[in-house]
Design a protein around this motif. Structure first.
Motif, PDB file in Angstrom:
ATOM      1  N   GLU A 178      46.434  29.876 -29.238  1.00 22.98           N
ATOM      2  CA  GLU A 178      45.073  30.155 -28.964  1.00 22.98           C
ATOM      3  C   GLU A 178      44.635  28.562 -28.625  1.00 22.98           C
ATOM      4  O   GLU A 178      45.141  27.886 -28.941  1.00 22.98           O
ATOM      5  CB  GLU A 178      43.801  30.253 -29.650  1.00 22.98           C
ATOM      6  CG  GLU A 178      43.793  31.369 -31.099  1.00 22.98           C
ATOM      7  CD  GLU A 178      43.382  31.851 -29.816  1.00 22.98           C
ATOM      8  OE1 GLU A 178      41.973  31.616 -29.459  1.00 22.98           O
ATOM      9  OE2 GLU A 178      43.073  33.451 -30.090  1.00 22.98           O
ATOM     10  N   GLU A 185      36.072  26.885 -21.846  1.00 18.84           N
ATOM     11  CA  GLU A 185      36.288  27.940 -21.260  1.00 18.84           C
ATOM     12  C   GLU A 185      36.931  28.406 -19.800  1.00 18.84           C
ATOM     13  O   GLU A 185      37.840  29.060 -19.217  1.00 18.84           O
ATOM     14  CB  GLU A 185      34.922  28.616 -21.710  1.00 18.84           C
ATOM     15  CG  GLU A 185      34.782  29.139 -23.112  1.00 18.84           C
ATOM     16  CD  GLU A 185      34.190  30.060 -23.467  1.00 18.84           C
ATOM     17  OE1 GLU A 185      34.088  31.226 -22.318  1.00 18.84           O
ATOM     18  OE2 GLU A 185      33.044  30.664 -24.378  1.00 18.84           O
ATOM     19  N   ARG A 186      35.807  27.318 -19.241  1.00 19.81           N
ATOM     20  CA  ARG A 186      35.615  27.611 -17.816  1.00 19.81           C
ATOM     21  C   ARG A 186      36.798  26.311 -17.061  1.00 19.81           C
ATOM     22  O   ARG A 186      36.212  25.091 -17.481  1.00 19.81           O
ATOM     23  CB  ARG A 186      34.895  28.236 -17.513  1.00 19.81           C
ATOM     24  CG  ARG A 186      34.376  29.474 -17.765  1.00 19.81           C
ATOM     25  CD  ARG A 186      33.194  29.718 -16.962  1.00 19.81           C
ATOM     26  NE  ARG A 186      32.769  29.686 -16.243  1.00 19.81           N
ATOM     27  CZ  ARG A 186      33.120  30.557 -14.524  1.00 19.81           C
ATOM     28  NH1 ARG A 186      33.399  32.090 -14.478  1.00 19.81           N
ATOM     29  NH2 ARG A 186      31.882  29.701 -13.092  1.00 19.81           N
TER      30      ARG A 186
END
Length: 186
Positions: A178, A185-186
């Motif tokens: 992870e 996230e982007r």
């Protein structure tokens, strides 16, 4: 190499290491100059330990597994999160333990710690071009040479040129399951 296969362990530098650390610094003066300078007196040592108590710095001792003796030091400096997920390494072997591979094993453990536990993406090392032992160390660990920076760091009374070496978790085969929670996230 699995962690238990190493002849060394890592542990955080603490105030209790003062006597051994200062003795090793004194014994290693010729080895370290002009590549780096470490604290050589109690007040400087205590300031050094305090620096590494924050969340964006770690100072890890490379200690012999059989005796507990300090063989070297590897610092994870300037940890930057968010989109960067990177840190800079600084390190030093101590004269009584040089040439035995302890720092190579210690660097492997630090990379595992940085990539798997801290979940960093990238580690960098800035090395003076004439410091051939340091360049061999990072090259053996899989770092790549990314360039040259004139007058990058002030060391031993002068601005020193450095080569920039780096490795990513993917290059090392140590991508965490992870990403760190601060990575977007982007």
């Amino acid at each position: 190499m699995a962690q238990n296969d190493h002849r060394v362990i890592l542990r955080p530098l603490t105030a209790g290491d003062e006597h051994e650390f200062l003795a090793l610094v004194a014994a290693s003066t010729d080895l370290h100059r002009p590549w780096m300078s470490l604290p050589a007196a109690p007040p400087a040592f205590h300031a050094y330990v305090t620096r590494y108590e924050g969340p964006d710095e770690e100072s890890l001792l490379v200690c012999r597994r059989d005796t507990g003796a300090i063989a070297g030091l590897i610092n994870i400096n300037s940890i930057i999160r968010g989109r960067f997920q990177s840190a800079s390494l600084g390190y030093a072997a101590f004269a009584p333990s040089t040439g035995r591979g302890y720092m190579s094993e210690g660097l492997d453990l630090v990379m595992r710690h940085a990539f798997e536990r801290l979940r960093l993406h990238r580690l960098e090392a800035q090395i003076q071009p004439e410091n051939h032992a340091s360049i061999r160390l990072v090259r053996r660990a899989g770092f790549r040479n990314e360039g040259y920076s004139p007058e990058l760091l002030f060391i031993d009374g002068a601005w020193r040129d450095h080569e920039r070496w780096a490795i990513t978790n993917a290059m090392a085969g140590m991508v965490p399951a992870e990403p760190h929670p601060t990575r977007p996230e982007r």
